[in-house]
Design a protein around this motif. Structure first.
Motif, PDB file in Angstrom:
ATOM      1  N   ASP A  72       0.840  -1.211   0.000  1.00 37.91           N
ATOM      2  CA  ASP A  72       0.000   0.000   0.000  1.00 37.91           C
ATOM      3  C   ASP A  72       0.874   1.258   0.000  1.00 37.91           C
ATOM      4  OD1 ASP A  72      -2.230  -1.579   0.008  1.00 37.91           O
ATOM      5  OD2 ASP A  72      -2.534  -1.467   2.196  1.00 37.91           O
ATOM      6  N   PHE A  73       1.913   1.209   0.811  1.00 44.20           N
ATOM      7  CA  PHE A  73       2.839   2.361   0.861  1.00 44.20           C
ATOM      8  C   PHE A  73       3.501   2.594  -0.507  1.00 44.20           C
ATOM      9  CE2 PHE A  73       7.281   3.693   1.261  1.00 44.20           C
ATOM     10  CZ  PHE A  73       7.130   4.929   1.889  1.00 44.20           C
ATOM     11  N   TYR A  74       3.938   1.494  -1.133  1.00 43.06           N
ATOM     12  CA  TYR A  74       4.603   1.629  -2.430  1.00 43.06           C
ATOM     13  C   TYR A  74       3.649   2.173  -3.498  1.00 43.06           C
ATOM     14  CZ  TYR A  74       6.721   0.420  -6.898  1.00 43.06           C
ATOM     15  OH  TYR A  74       7.214   0.486  -8.173  1.00 43.06           O
ATOM     16  N   GLY A  75       2.419   1.628  -3.515  1.00 44.37           N
ATOM     17  CA  GLY A  75       1.474   2.060  -4.544  1.00 44.37           C
ATOM     18  C   GLY A  75       1.150   3.537  -4.460  1.00 44.37           C
ATOM     19  N   SER A  76       0.822   3.991  -3.254  1.00 44.74           N
ATOM     20  CA  SER A  76       0.424   5.400  -3.111  1.00 44.74           C
ATOM     21  C   SER A  76       1.603   6.330  -3.367  1.00 44.74           C
ATOM     22  CB  SER A  76      -0.167   5.644  -1.724  1.00 44.74           C
ATOM     23  OG  SER A  76       0.792   5.342  -0.711  1.00 44.74           O
ATOM     24  N   ASN A  77       2.779   6.008  -2.815  1.00 51.02           N
ATOM     25  CA  ASN A  77       3.931   6.887  -2.979  1.00 51.02           C
ATOM     26  C   ASN A  77       4.490   6.849  -4.405  1.00 51.02           C
ATOM     27  OD1 ASN A  77       4.999   8.134  -0.207  1.00 51.02           O
ATOM     28  ND2 ASN A  77       4.085   6.124   0.226  1.00 51.02           N
ATOM     29  N   SER A  78       4.487   5.657  -5.031  1.00 49.19           N
ATOM     30  CA  SER A  78       4.998   5.561  -6.399  1.00 49.19           C
ATOM     31  C   SER A  78       4.133   6.403  -7.344  1.00 49.19           C
ATOM     32  CB  SER A  78       5.000   4.104  -6.867  1.00 49.19           C
ATOM     33  OG  SER A  78       5.430   4.017  -8.204  1.00 49.19           O
ATOM     34  N   GLU A  79       2.799   6.322  -7.136  1.00 53.44           N
ATOM     35  CA  GLU A  79       1.915   7.121  -7.977  1.00 53.44           C
ATOM     36  C   GLU A  79       2.122   8.607  -7.753  1.00 53.44           C
ATOM     37  OE1 GLU A  79      -2.887   7.584  -8.852  1.00 53.44           O
ATOM     38  OE2 GLU A  79      -2.146   6.110  -7.387  1.00 53.44           O
ATOM     39  N   THR A  80       2.283   9.005  -6.500  1.00 57.28           N
ATOM     40  CA  THR A  80       2.487  10.432  -6.191  1.00 57.28           C
ATOM     41  C   THR A  80       3.776  10.946  -6.806  1.00 57.28           C
ATOM     42  OG1 THR A  80       1.290  10.180  -4.095  1.00 57.28           O
ATOM     43  CG2 THR A  80       2.728  12.108  -4.335  1.00 57.28           C
ATOM     44  N   TYR A  81       4.861  10.159  -6.661  1.00 54.38           N
ATOM     45  CA  TYR A  81       6.158  10.590  -7.214  1.00 54.38           C
ATOM     46  C   TYR A  81       6.106  10.702  -8.742  1.00 54.38           C
ATOM     47  CZ  TYR A  81       8.526  10.043  -2.705  1.00 54.38           C
ATOM     48  OH  TYR A  81       8.929  10.193  -1.407  1.00 54.38           O
ATOM     49  N   ARG A  82       5.437   9.759  -9.406  1.00 55.76           N
ATOM     50  CA  ARG A  82       5.378   9.790 -10.859  1.00 55.76           C
ATOM     51  C   ARG A  82       4.534  10.978 -11.377  1.00 55.76           C
ATOM     52  NH1 ARG A  82       6.953   4.679  -9.833  1.00 55.76           N
ATOM     53  NH2 ARG A  82       8.175   3.631 -11.487  1.00 55.76           N
ATOM     54  N   GLU A  83       3.451  11.298 -10.645  1.00 48.81           N
ATOM     55  CA  GLU A  83       2.680  12.490 -10.998  1.00 48.81           C
ATOM     56  C   GLU A  83       3.527  13.750 -10.852  1.00 48.81           C
ATOM     57  OE1 GLU A  83      -0.820  12.537  -8.640  1.00 48.81           O
ATOM     58  OE2 GLU A  83      -1.848  10.963  -9.786  1.00 48.81           O
ATOM     59  N   LYS A  84       4.306  13.798  -9.760  1.00 53.69           N
ATOM     60  CA  LYS A  84       5.202  14.948  -9.572  1.00 53.69           C
ATOM     61  C   LYS A  84       6.222  15.033 -10.704  1.00 53.69           C
ATOM     62  CE  LYS A  84       5.070  15.432  -4.510  1.00 53.69           C
ATOM     63  NZ  LYS A  84       5.902  15.374  -3.271  1.00 53.69           N
ATOM     64  N   LEU A  85       6.745  13.870 -11.128  1.00 49.86           N
ATOM     65  CA  LEU A  85       7.758  13.871 -12.178  1.00 49.86           C
ATOM     66  C   LEU A  85       7.167  14.342 -13.509  1.00 49.86           C
ATOM     67  CD1 LEU A  85      10.671  13.229 -12.916  1.00 49.86           C
ATOM     68  CD2 LEU A  85       9.957  10.887 -13.446  1.00 49.86           C
ATOM     69  N   ARG A  86       5.941  13.888 -13.825  1.00 48.29           N
ATOM     70  CA  ARG A  86       5.309  14.351 -15.069  1.00 48.29           C
ATOM     71  C   ARG A  86       5.063  15.859 -15.041  1.00 48.29           C
ATOM     72  NH1 ARG A  86       2.658   9.224 -14.630  1.00 48.29           N
ATOM     73  NH2 ARG A  86       0.962  10.160 -13.438  1.00 48.29           N
ATOM     74  N   ALA A  87       4.632  16.377 -13.920  1.00 50.73           N
ATOM     75  CA  ALA A  87       4.409  17.822 -13.806  1.00 50.73           C
ATOM     76  C   ALA A  87       5.720  18.591 -13.948  1.00 50.73           C
ATOM     77  CB  ALA A  87       3.736  18.141 -12.468  1.00 50.73           C
ATOM     78  N   ILE A  88       6.772  18.052 -13.352  1.00 49.61           N
ATOM     79  CA  ILE A  88       8.079  18.709 -13.444  1.00 49.61           C
ATOM     80  C   ILE A  88       8.598  18.671 -14.881  1.00 49.61           C
ATOM     81  CG2 ILE A  88      10.501  18.509 -12.739  1.00 49.61           C
ATOM     82  CD1 ILE A  88       9.504  17.640  -9.968  1.00 49.61           C
ATOM     83  N   GLU A  89       8.372  17.549 -15.582  1.00 46.85           N
ATOM     84  CA  GLU A  89       8.818  17.454 -16.981  1.00 46.85           C
ATOM     85  C   GLU A  89       8.087  18.485 -17.858  1.00 46.85           C
ATOM     86  OE1 GLU A  89       8.069  13.424 -17.918  1.00 46.85           O
ATOM     87  OE2 GLU A  89      10.005  12.686 -17.178  1.00 46.85           O
ATOM     88  N   THR A  90       6.776  18.678 -17.640  1.00 50.63           N
ATOM     89  CA  THR A  90       6.023  19.703 -18.384  1.00 50.63           C
ATOM     90  C   THR A  90       6.562  21.097 -18.083  1.00 50.63           C
ATOM     91  OG1 THR A  90       4.038  18.320 -18.335  1.00 50.63           O
ATOM     92  CG2 THR A  90       3.736  20.675 -18.794  1.00 50.63           C
ATOM     93  N   GLU A  91       6.791  21.361 -16.804  1.00 59.90           N
ATOM     94  CA  GLU A  91       7.344  22.662 -16.407  1.00 59.90           C
ATOM     95  C   GLU A  91       8.739  22.868 -16.996  1.00 59.90           C
ATOM     96  OE1 GLU A  91       8.162  25.236 -12.277  1.00 59.90           O
ATOM     97  OE2 GLU A  91       7.502  23.138 -12.188  1.00 59.90           O
ATOM     98  N   HIS A  92       9.506  21.789 -17.095  1.00 61.68           N
ATOM     99  CA  HIS A  92      10.858  21.868 -17.634  1.00 61.68           C
ATOM    100  C   HIS A  92      10.829  22.221 -19.122  1.00 61.68           C
ATOM    101  CE1 HIS A  92      14.714  20.198 -19.173  1.00 61.68           C
ATOM    102  NE2 HIS A  92      15.190  20.714 -18.047  1.00 61.68           N
ATOM    103  N   ARG A  93       9.901  21.596 -19.873  1.00 63.01           N
ATOM    104  CA  ARG A  93       9.792  21.920 -21.298  1.00 63.01           C
ATOM    105  C   ARG A  93       9.374  23.378 -21.507  1.00 63.01           C
ATOM    106  NH1 ARG A  93       7.460  16.670 -21.435  1.00 63.01           N
ATOM    107  NH2 ARG A  93       5.368  17.584 -21.339  1.00 63.01           N
ATOM    108  N   GLU A  94       8.421  23.852 -20.715  1.00 60.78           N
ATOM    109  CA  GLU A  94       7.986  25.250 -20.848  1.00 60.78           C
ATOM    110  C   GLU A  94       9.115  26.216 -20.512  1.00 60.78           C
ATOM    111  OE1 GLU A  94       4.647  25.509 -18.279  1.00 60.78           O
ATOM    112  OE2 GLU A  94       3.258  24.453 -19.644  1.00 60.78           O
ATOM    113  N   GLN A  95       9.894  25.886 -19.472  1.00 56.22           N
ATOM    114  CA  GLN A  95      10.995  26.767 -19.092  1.00 56.22           C
ATOM    115  C   GLN A  95      12.102  26.732 -20.140  1.00 56.22           C
ATOM    116  OE1 GLN A  95      10.790  28.843 -16.663  1.00 56.22           O
ATOM    117  NE2 GLN A  95      12.846  29.711 -16.891  1.00 56.22           N
ATOM    118  N   GLN A  96      12.344  25.566 -20.739  1.00 52.88           N
ATOM    119  CA  GLN A  96      13.318  25.482 -21.821  1.00 52.88           C
ATOM    120  C   GLN A  96      12.923  26.387 -22.997  1.00 52.88           C
ATOM    121  OE1 GLN A  96      13.607  21.216 -22.623  1.00 52.88           O
ATOM    122  NE2 GLN A  96      15.775  21.269 -22.023  1.00 52.88           N
TER     123      GLN A  96
END
Length: 575
Positions: free
Chosen positions: A154-178
């Motif tokens: 349960d810990f892995y599922g919830s945290n893995s999903e949260t981290y991956r959502e954060k990473l996708r948001a950061i990747e979008t922000e990174h492309r816009e900043q580039q």
């Protein structure tokens, strides 16, 4: 012992402009330089000339007790070449901030990526322990272990999903900043390139020698590109007075990186870009043609049939005059119209015409459309109607006139007004003084033209030599809907021209006068038309008919093309 040289450094842009002669593709600037010369050798350095200076165009004329020895033009550092402009400094600061934001985003992305990798690594270790249980100590699964595993999953599922959502948001922000960084870098590169181009400027060094101190005047004359002028016209036709007024404008463009302040203007029709070299002829050799000839199908220009284009305004017969009541209040007469300043002097040279503009003008760098009036010409036109029904089934009102002025009209765009109503944008061709020209006034909706389908049939004949005959019969319906005046309408239509003695073309209807080259040299083809049919120089039929008010006619054009039976005739339109 070397003679002492007296140096006079002057800023080019501070020297008064005594004349700007604008050509169609460039301009010639004349600046007046006043200098107090010392006895001996003097060097007058004219700094910061524009980089748009044409190479080899600099020349110097002078007045005073001195001798001009040489004129040298060279690149030299400009006065502002070493300093950084405030705009570049601001953009550099902005770029630094945007790159710092980009680095911060990359750092946050790296942290989240490491968290996902470590979480996946722990999950893999736990999974490996379940698949390969310890060899000693019995079973590795019990109730406590299963509860711990469930909590871990349960810990892995919830945290893995949260981290991956954060990473996708950061990747979008990174492309816009580039993209932001890229745009700022692009703007900075453009400004730095422009500053680099402006870090060096042209300087003229004029060497003079005089025997005693004296004041002198120098005319510095040079040509610059990225400038020129083009003609445009307002053509106003008054059908009641049978007059045509042409207002001749000159539109000046100026992108020379220098300002023309208080400059006397001269517009010239000379075209230096065409050059003056006579073309050379090679040797024309006659050789046998190869037996193998590649036959390529000729290009046939497809043209649509009839079709009404946009109609301009109403016919003169449809214009209703306002009725004035006898009891209406007295109306003060309108003030007189303003006069328009035109070119004060027209000079006819051997190969060009120059128009001297009445007043001095200030034209800064970056001007695209500085309009001056060259002249106003009033002519007496002949109004005729023309139609080419195979191309467009509309009747065009055309004004034909002779240029009785001393102004040469250059090719340019024109705005056409009929009885003070705008009717069309057109294009005026080159017209020399004394030459006849025509101007289309748009479609006259009071004249209706209908291009009916052609009747075509085939005949064969001959006893010894068989031949074929293709007969074409074309009917054109024309109608004058005006109720008060007749009109002359000229219909222009194709009649094939034979290019081979085996092809014979005969016009059956109407009876037309053949083209006479000797007569055409004495009479202009643009002369006022008269009733009847004739062939012009292009072997096209011009049929002029008189349409009475509220009348119509069916005009039949019929021709026969005869040729050998075993041959096929094709028709190609050439211009």
């Amino acid at each position: 012992m070397t003679a002492t040289v007296t140096v006079h450094e002057l800023e080019a842009r501070d020297q008064k402009i005594s004349q700007v002669k604008v050509f169609t593709d460039r301009a010639e600037v004349r600046r007046l330089v006043k200098v107090s010369l010392k006895s001996g050798v003097n060097e007058v350095i004219l700094k910061n000339l524009t980089q748009n200076l044409f190479a080899g165009s600099m020349r110097v004329e002078g007045r005073g007790n001195a001798t001009i020895y040489d004129v040298v033009v060279k690149n030299s550092p400009s006065s502002s070449g070493d300093s950084v402009s405030p705009k570049i400094a601001t953009i550099r600061s902005t770029l630094k901030e945007e790159k710092a934001r980009l680095q911060s985003i990359e750092d946050r992305g790296s942290i989240v990526q490491k968290s996902i990798e470590n979480l996946d690594k722990v999950f893999g270790q736990v999974g490996g322990g379940l698949v390969n249980p310890p060899k000693e100590g019995g079973s590795s699964l019990n109730e406590g272990t299963l509860t711990s595993l469930k909590n871990f999953f349960d810990f892995y599922g919830s945290n893995s999903e949260t981290y991956r959502e954060k990473l996708r948001a950061i990747e979008t922000e990174h492309r816009e900043q580039q993209e932001k960084v890229r745009k700022v870098e692009q703007e900075l590169n453009l400004l730095q390139s422009e500053q680099h181009r402006n870090s060096y400027s042209q300087s003229a060094i004029i060497t003079l020698e005089c025997s005693q101190e004296s004041d002198a005047e120098l005319d510095i004359i040079y040509q610059v590109n990225n400038s020129g002028w083009s003609p445009s016209y307002d053509i106003r036709v008054d059908t009641e007075k049978s007059s045509m007024q042409i207002t001749y404008f000159g539109k000046i463009r100026q992108h020379t990186n220098e300002d023309w302040n208080g400059a006397p203007l001269v517009l010239s029709t000379a075209q230096p870009c065409l050059g003056g070299k006579i073309p050379e002829l090679g040797t024309l050799e006659a050789v046998f043609r190869s037996r193998y000839v590649h036959q390529q199908a000729p290009m046939v220009r497809a043209t649509p049939g009839g079709g009404n284009y946009a109609l301009f305004g109403a016919a003169p017969s449809q214009m209703v005059q306002a009725q004035t009541s006898p009891f209406s209040a007295r109306v003060e007469p309108p003030p007189p119209p303003m006069e328009v300043a035109v070119a004060s002097e027209v000079t006819q040279n051997t190969l060009s015409t120059e128009f001297k503009i009445l007043r001095e003008a200030t034209i800064p760098h970056g001007t695209n459309d500085h309009k001056v009036t060259v002249g106003i010409v009033t002519l007496s036109p002949k109004l005729v109607h023309e139609t080419v029904p195979s191309k467009n089934s509309s009747a065009f009102l055309t004004a034909s006139a002779i240029n009785t002025s001393e102004l040469a009209f250059l090719s340019g765009d024109s705005s056409v007004y009929l009885n003070n109503a705008f009717v069309a944008k057109s294009h005026l061709k080159n017209v020399s003084p004394g030459e006849r020209f025509t101007c289309s006034l748009g479609v006259d909706t009071a004249i209706r033209v209908e291009y009916k389908p052609a009747k075509k049939y085939h005949e064969e004949g001959g006893y010894i030599t068989k031949h074929s005959a293709n007969v074409t019969e074309q009917t054109i319906y024309v109608k004058n809907t005006r109720s008060e005046q007749p009109v002359l309408l000229t219909i222009k239509h194709h009649v094939p021209r034979s290019t081979d003695e085996k092809i014979r073309v005969k016009l059956v209807s109407p009876s037309a006068t053949p083209y006479d080259p000797e007569k055409a040299t004495n009479e202009s083809e643009n002369a006022e038309p008269v009733e009847g049919a004739k062939f012009n120089s292009s072997n096209n039929l011009e049929w002029t008919v008189k349409l009475a008010p509220n009348s119509s006619q069916d005009l039949v054009i019929k021709y026969v093309v005869e040729h050998p039976k075993d041959e096929t005739v094709q028709y190609h339109e050439k211009f």
